[in-house]
Motif scaffolding. Structure first.
Motif, PDB file in Angstrom:
ATOM      1  N   LEU A  19     -91.636  11.012 -95.936  1.00  0.00           N
ATOM      2  CA  LEU A  19     -91.050  10.929 -94.593  1.00  0.00           C
ATOM      3  C   LEU A  19     -90.056   9.776 -94.397  1.00  0.00           C
ATOM      4  O   LEU A  19     -88.997   9.994 -93.802  1.00  0.00           O
ATOM      5  CB  LEU A  19     -92.151  10.861 -93.535  1.00  0.00           C
ATOM      6  CG  LEU A  19     -92.767  12.200 -93.167  1.00  0.00           C
ATOM      7  CD1 LEU A  19     -93.869  12.018 -92.139  1.00  0.00           C
ATOM      8  CD2 LEU A  19     -91.729  13.167 -92.645  1.00  0.00           C
ATOM      9  N   PRO A  20     -90.342   8.567 -94.849  1.00  0.00           N
ATOM     10  CA  PRO A  20     -89.365   7.489 -94.622  1.00  0.00           C
ATOM     11  C   PRO A  20     -88.042   7.688 -95.371  1.00  0.00           C
ATOM     12  O   PRO A  20     -87.015   7.152 -94.976  1.00  0.00           O
ATOM     13  CB  PRO A  20     -90.064   6.235 -95.144  1.00  0.00           C
ATOM     14  CG  PRO A  20     -91.492   6.574 -95.208  1.00  0.00           C
ATOM     15  CD  PRO A  20     -91.568   8.047 -95.409  1.00  0.00           C
ATOM     16  N   VAL A  21     -88.052   8.478 -96.418  1.00  0.00           N
ATOM     17  CA  VAL A  21     -86.860   8.673 -97.236  1.00  0.00           C
ATOM     18  C   VAL A  21     -85.943   9.741 -96.647  1.00  0.00           C
ATOM     19  O   VAL A  21     -84.728   9.686 -96.805  1.00  0.00           O
ATOM     20  CB  VAL A  21     -87.270   9.048 -98.679  1.00  0.00           C
ATOM     21  CG1 VAL A  21     -86.066   9.305 -99.540  1.00  0.00           C
ATOM     22  CG2 VAL A  21     -88.157   7.974 -99.273  1.00  0.00           C
ATOM     23  N   LEU A  22     -86.522  10.729 -95.973  1.00  0.00           N
ATOM     24  CA  LEU A  22     -85.744  11.843 -95.447  1.00  0.00           C
ATOM     25  C   LEU A  22     -84.969  11.443 -94.197  1.00  0.00           C
ATOM     26  O   LEU A  22     -85.472  10.761 -93.332  1.00  0.00           O
ATOM     27  CB  LEU A  22     -86.659  13.019 -95.101  1.00  0.00           C
ATOM     28  CG  LEU A  22     -87.315  13.727 -96.262  1.00  0.00           C
ATOM     29  CD1 LEU A  22     -88.232  14.820 -95.747  1.00  0.00           C
ATOM     30  CD2 LEU A  22     -86.291  14.311 -97.198  1.00  0.00           C
ATOM     31  N   SER A  23     -83.745  11.926 -94.125  1.00  0.00           N
ATOM     32  CA  SER A  23     -82.959  11.734 -92.911  1.00  0.00           C
ATOM     33  C   SER A  23     -82.911  13.051 -92.150  1.00  0.00           C
ATOM     34  O   SER A  23     -83.285  14.098 -92.665  1.00  0.00           O
ATOM     35  CB  SER A  23     -81.544  11.287 -93.272  1.00  0.00           C
ATOM     36  OG  SER A  23     -80.862  12.308 -93.945  1.00  0.00           O
ATOM     37  N   SER A  24     -82.439  12.998 -90.918  1.00  0.00           N
ATOM     38  CA  SER A  24     -82.374  14.219 -90.120  1.00  0.00           C
ATOM     39  C   SER A  24     -81.380  15.207 -90.729  1.00  0.00           C
ATOM     40  O   SER A  24     -81.538  16.420 -90.594  1.00  0.00           O
ATOM     41  CB  SER A  24     -81.989  13.893 -88.683  1.00  0.00           C
ATOM     42  OG  SER A  24     -80.733  13.240 -88.644  1.00  0.00           O
ATOM     43  N   GLU A  25     -80.354  14.700 -91.419  1.00  0.00           N
ATOM     44  CA  GLU A  25     -79.392  15.588 -92.073  1.00  0.00           C
ATOM     45  C   GLU A  25     -80.057  16.370 -93.199  1.00  0.00           C
ATOM     46  O   GLU A  25     -79.780  17.555 -93.380  1.00  0.00           O
ATOM     47  CB  GLU A  25     -78.223  14.785 -92.631  1.00  0.00           C
ATOM     48  CG  GLU A  25     -77.346  14.176 -91.568  1.00  0.00           C
ATOM     49  CD  GLU A  25     -76.278  13.269 -92.154  1.00  0.00           C
ATOM     50  OE1 GLU A  25     -76.225  13.138 -93.395  1.00  0.00           O
ATOM     51  OE2 GLU A  25     -75.504  12.712 -91.373  1.00  0.00           O
ATOM     52  N   ASP A  26     -80.924  15.706 -93.954  1.00  0.00           N
ATOM     53  CA  ASP A  26     -81.632  16.392 -95.045  1.00  0.00           C
ATOM     54  C   ASP A  26     -82.554  17.478 -94.503  1.00  0.00           C
ATOM     55  O   ASP A  26     -82.638  18.563 -95.068  1.00  0.00           O
ATOM     56  CB  ASP A  26     -82.450  15.396 -95.863  1.00  0.00           C
ATOM     57  CG  ASP A  26     -81.596  14.457 -96.686  1.00  0.00           C
ATOM     58  OD1 ASP A  26     -80.450  14.827 -96.986  1.00  0.00           O
ATOM     59  OD2 ASP A  26     -82.077  13.361 -97.014  1.00  0.00           O
ATOM     60  N   ILE A  27     -83.230  17.186 -93.409  1.00  0.00           N
ATOM     61  CA  ILE A  27     -84.140  18.154 -92.817  1.00  0.00           C
ATOM     62  C   ILE A  27     -83.351  19.349 -92.293  1.00  0.00           C
ATOM     63  O   ILE A  27     -83.734  20.506 -92.515  1.00  0.00           O
ATOM     64  CB  ILE A  27     -84.990  17.511 -91.706  1.00  0.00           C
ATOM     65  CG1 ILE A  27     -85.907  16.455 -92.326  1.00  0.00           C
ATOM     66  CG2 ILE A  27     -85.798  18.542 -90.951  1.00  0.00           C
ATOM     67  CD1 ILE A  27     -86.653  15.609 -91.335  1.00  0.00           C
ATOM     68  N   LEU A  28     -82.241  19.100 -91.629  1.00  0.00           N
ATOM     69  CA  LEU A  28     -81.404  20.175 -91.111  1.00  0.00           C
ATOM     70  C   LEU A  28     -80.842  21.029 -92.250  1.00  0.00           C
ATOM     71  O   LEU A  28     -80.840  22.262 -92.174  1.00  0.00           O
ATOM     72  CB  LEU A  28     -80.261  19.601 -90.266  1.00  0.00           C
ATOM     73  CG  LEU A  28     -79.335  20.611 -89.606  1.00  0.00           C
ATOM     74  CD1 LEU A  28     -80.112  21.461 -88.607  1.00  0.00           C
ATOM     75  CD2 LEU A  28     -78.192  19.902 -88.914  1.00  0.00           C
ATOM     76  N   LYS A  29     -80.404  20.366 -93.311  1.00  0.00           N
ATOM     77  CA  LYS A  29     -79.883  21.093 -94.473  1.00  0.00           C
ATOM     78  C   LYS A  29     -80.967  21.974 -95.094  1.00  0.00           C
ATOM     79  O   LYS A  29     -80.708  23.115 -95.472  1.00  0.00           O
ATOM     80  CB  LYS A  29     -79.361  20.098 -95.510  1.00  0.00           C
ATOM     81  CG  LYS A  29     -78.607  20.736 -96.647  1.00  0.00           C
ATOM     82  CD  LYS A  29     -78.238  19.745 -97.742  1.00  0.00           C
ATOM     83  CE  LYS A  29     -77.517  18.537 -97.237  1.00  0.00           C
ATOM     84  NZ  LYS A  29     -77.131  17.604 -98.309  1.00  0.00           N
ATOM     85  N   THR A  30     -82.181  21.470 -95.164  1.00  0.00           N
ATOM     86  CA  THR A  30     -83.294  22.234 -95.712  1.00  0.00           C
ATOM     87  C   THR A  30     -83.598  23.453 -94.854  1.00  0.00           C
ATOM     88  O   THR A  30     -83.837  24.545 -95.374  1.00  0.00           O
ATOM     89  CB  THR A  30     -84.547  21.345 -95.829  1.00  0.00           C
ATOM     90  OG1 THR A  30     -84.243  20.230 -96.662  1.00  0.00           O
ATOM     91  CG2 THR A  30     -85.717  22.098 -96.397  1.00  0.00           C
TER      92      THR A  30
END
Length: 56
Positions: A19-30
């Motif tokens: 969780l601390p490594v992921l950004s909102s952009e990564d989550i949206l891309k996923t």
């Protein structure tokens, strides 16, 4: 019971470390890539089903 505790502990630890490594952009891309993959999978399944019906 021990197996469930092991699995939930492993999953929780993995989630807490990611969780601390992921950004909102990564989550949206996923999310977008998962949606595209689901649509493509559905389309391919439909095309294969249609192809098999033609042969019968």
């Amino acid at each position: 019971m021990k197996n469930n505790l092991f699995i939930s502990g492993t999953a929780g630890g993995t989630l807490c470390s990611i969780l601390p490594v992921l950004s909102s952009e990564d989550i949206l891309k996923t999310i977008i890539l998962a949606a595209i993959g689901a649509v493509v999978s559905c389309m391919v399944s439909f095309l294969i089903k249609t192809y098999w019906k033609k042969d019968e």
